[in-house]
Design a protein around this motif. Structure first.
Motif, PDB file in Angstrom:
ATOM      1  N   SER A  45       0.835  -1.202   0.000  1.00  0.00           N
ATOM      2  CA  SER A  45       0.000   0.000   0.000  1.00  0.00           C
ATOM      3  C   SER A  45       0.867   1.249   0.000  1.00  0.00           C
ATOM      4  O   SER A  45       0.601   2.195  -0.756  1.00  0.00           O
ATOM      5  CB  SER A  45      -0.938  -0.003   1.209  1.00  0.00           C
ATOM      6  OG  SER A  45      -1.832  -1.087   1.124  1.00  0.00           O
ATOM      7  N   SER A  46       1.907   1.268   0.815  1.00  0.00           N
ATOM      8  CA  SER A  46       2.837   2.408   0.838  1.00  0.00           C
ATOM      9  C   SER A  46       3.539   2.561  -0.507  1.00  0.00           C
ATOM     10  O   SER A  46       3.668   3.676  -1.025  1.00  0.00           O
ATOM     11  CB  SER A  46       3.887   2.243   1.938  1.00  0.00           C
ATOM     12  OG  SER A  46       3.301   2.369   3.196  1.00  0.00           O
ATOM     13  N   PHE A  47       3.986   1.450  -1.052  1.00  0.00           N
ATOM     14  CA  PHE A  47       4.688   1.481  -2.336  1.00  0.00           C
ATOM     15  C   PHE A  47       3.786   2.038  -3.436  1.00  0.00           C
ATOM     16  O   PHE A  47       4.178   2.929  -4.189  1.00  0.00           O
ATOM     17  CB  PHE A  47       5.168   0.069  -2.700  1.00  0.00           C
ATOM     18  CG  PHE A  47       5.855   0.000  -4.024  1.00  0.00           C
ATOM     19  CD1 PHE A  47       7.201   0.305  -4.149  1.00  0.00           C
ATOM     20  CD2 PHE A  47       5.155  -0.373  -5.170  1.00  0.00           C
ATOM     21  CE1 PHE A  47       7.839   0.259  -5.386  1.00  0.00           C
ATOM     22  CE2 PHE A  47       5.776  -0.425  -6.404  1.00  0.00           C
ATOM     23  CZ  PHE A  47       7.125  -0.112  -6.515  1.00  0.00           C
ATOM     24  N   ASN A  48       2.561   1.514  -3.537  1.00  0.00           N
ATOM     25  CA  ASN A  48       1.651   1.954  -4.597  1.00  0.00           C
ATOM     26  C   ASN A  48       1.177   3.391  -4.382  1.00  0.00           C
ATOM     27  O   ASN A  48       0.970   4.128  -5.350  1.00  0.00           O
ATOM     28  CB  ASN A  48       0.469   0.999  -4.724  1.00  0.00           C
ATOM     29  CG  ASN A  48       0.852  -0.297  -5.406  1.00  0.00           C
ATOM     30  OD1 ASN A  48       1.966  -0.456  -5.901  1.00  0.00           O
ATOM     31  ND2 ASN A  48      -0.057  -1.245  -5.424  1.00  0.00           N
ATOM     32  N   HIS A  84      -5.602   8.270   3.362  1.00  0.00           N
ATOM     33  CA  HIS A  84      -4.640   7.166   3.195  1.00  0.00           C
ATOM     34  C   HIS A  84      -3.960   6.893   4.529  1.00  0.00           C
ATOM     35  O   HIS A  84      -3.902   5.738   4.980  1.00  0.00           O
ATOM     36  CB  HIS A  84      -3.592   7.508   2.129  1.00  0.00           C
ATOM     37  CG  HIS A  84      -2.373   6.658   2.225  1.00  0.00           C
ATOM     38  ND1 HIS A  84      -2.324   5.370   1.751  1.00  0.00           N
ATOM     39  CD2 HIS A  84      -1.155   6.898   2.791  1.00  0.00           C
ATOM     40  CE1 HIS A  84      -1.123   4.853   1.996  1.00  0.00           C
ATOM     41  NE2 HIS A  84      -0.413   5.754   2.636  1.00  0.00           N
ATOM     42  N   GLN A  85      -3.460   7.943   5.167  1.00  0.00           N
ATOM     43  CA  GLN A  85      -2.742   7.754   6.431  1.00  0.00           C
ATOM     44  C   GLN A  85      -3.660   7.193   7.507  1.00  0.00           C
ATOM     45  O   GLN A  85      -3.273   6.310   8.266  1.00  0.00           O
ATOM     46  CB  GLN A  85      -2.110   9.069   6.910  1.00  0.00           C
ATOM     47  CG  GLN A  85      -1.185   8.882   8.098  1.00  0.00           C
ATOM     48  CD  GLN A  85      -0.072   7.881   7.809  1.00  0.00           C
ATOM     49  OE1 GLN A  85       0.680   8.022   6.859  1.00  0.00           O
ATOM     50  NE2 GLN A  85       0.021   6.837   8.628  1.00  0.00           N
ATOM     51  N   LYS A  86      -4.870   7.676   7.547  1.00  0.00           N
ATOM     52  CA  LYS A  86      -5.841   7.182   8.532  1.00  0.00           C
ATOM     53  C   LYS A  86      -6.119   5.688   8.299  1.00  0.00           C
ATOM     54  O   LYS A  86      -6.227   4.917   9.257  1.00  0.00           O
ATOM     55  CB  LYS A  86      -7.132   7.996   8.439  1.00  0.00           C
ATOM     56  CG  LYS A  86      -8.143   7.675   9.506  1.00  0.00           C
ATOM     57  CD  LYS A  86      -9.360   8.585   9.394  1.00  0.00           C
ATOM     58  CE  LYS A  86     -10.448   8.142  10.354  1.00  0.00           C
ATOM     59  NZ  LYS A  86     -11.694   8.902  10.201  1.00  0.00           N
ATOM     60  N   THR A  87      -6.221   5.286   7.044  1.00  0.00           N
ATOM     61  CA  THR A  87      -6.457   3.872   6.720  1.00  0.00           C
ATOM     62  C   THR A  87      -5.250   3.028   7.117  1.00  0.00           C
ATOM     63  O   THR A  87      -5.404   1.949   7.702  1.00  0.00           O
ATOM     64  CB  THR A  87      -6.774   3.697   5.219  1.00  0.00           C
ATOM     65  OG1 THR A  87      -7.825   4.582   4.857  1.00  0.00           O
ATOM     66  CG2 THR A  87      -7.201   2.273   4.905  1.00  0.00           C
ATOM     67  N   MET A  88      -4.067   3.531   6.817  1.00  0.00           N
ATOM     68  CA  MET A  88      -2.848   2.804   7.198  1.00  0.00           C
ATOM     69  C   MET A  88      -2.753   2.675   8.719  1.00  0.00           C
ATOM     70  O   MET A  88      -2.370   1.613   9.236  1.00  0.00           O
ATOM     71  CB  MET A  88      -1.616   3.515   6.630  1.00  0.00           C
ATOM     72  CG  MET A  88      -1.556   3.539   5.106  1.00  0.00           C
ATOM     73  SD  MET A  88      -1.257   1.929   4.364  1.00  0.00           S
ATOM     74  CE  MET A  88       0.517   1.832   4.593  1.00  0.00           C
ATOM     75  N   ASP A  89      -3.102   3.731   9.436  1.00  0.00           N
ATOM     76  CA  ASP A  89      -3.084   3.686  10.900  1.00  0.00           C
ATOM     77  C   ASP A  89      -4.057   2.637  11.428  1.00  0.00           C
ATOM     78  O   ASP A  89      -3.741   1.908  12.374  1.00  0.00           O
ATOM     79  CB  ASP A  89      -3.431   5.058  11.494  1.00  0.00           C
ATOM     80  CG  ASP A  89      -2.359   6.111  11.248  1.00  0.00           C
ATOM     81  OD1 ASP A  89      -1.220   5.755  10.874  1.00  0.00           O
ATOM     82  OD2 ASP A  89      -2.668   7.315  11.431  1.00  0.00           O
TER      83      ASP A  89
END
Length: 165
Positions: free
Chosen positions: A14-17, A112-117
């Motif tokens: 996810s971070s890469f894409n 995006h950051q909220k989803t990753m968290d």
């Protein structure tokens, strides 16, 4: 890349894409970033693509919040099913037409950051065990997370790349 099978793979891909998509967008001049795509795509420009991705993050949060509260969320959205996605996606596009690329991009980066968290808060088992939560049906949370993160970013990248050829 293969579909993620662990929490680490999900976060990494996810971070890469996400970075790949943003770097690709950054490779264009401001004028090119705001230019409409050729006729024939529902998402008419980069803003539309990022708004779409952002809105799907928001829908994921809604599913998660309602589901983890023991209720059954409307997936993909109230009044829609997987067969009526084109209508839902058209509605999403229309909802963001008056918002600037900069604002949409800021919202997308934040969601995006909220989803990753949110993903980070869970164990691999919690994310990938099918039928663990009633609201996910026969799926695991990861199926929905992959859908709104890594695979969706890849879709956005490919759509923009095709439109910019």
């Amino acid at each position: 890349m293969a579909r993620p099978k662990t929490k680490e793979e999900l976060l990494n891909l996810s971070s890469f894409n996400f970075k790949k998509l943003n770097n690709y967008i950054d490779s264009f001049s401001r004028g090119e970033q705001e230019k409409d795509f050729p006729e024939g795509t529902m998402n008419r420009n980069i803003r539309d693509v990022l708004a779409h991705l952002h809105h799907w993050h928001l829908m994921f949060f809604e599913w998660y919040t309602i589901g983890m509260d023991g209720k059954k969320p409307h997936i993909p959205a109230h009044g829609y099913n997987w067969r009526t996605l084109p209508e839902l996606n058209r509605e999403i596009r229309e909802d963001y037409l008056s918002i600037s690329l900069d604002e949409v991009r800021e919202r997308f980066n934040g969601s995006h950051q909220k989803t990753m968290d949110l993903i980070t808060e869970h164990t691999c088992e919690e994310l990938f065990q099918k039928k663990r939560y009633a609201w996910t049906g026969n799926n695991a949370i990861s199926a929905y997370a992959i859908g709104v993160l890594s695979s969706h970013y890849d879709w956005g990248y490919k759509l923009i790349k095709k439109a910019k050829k």
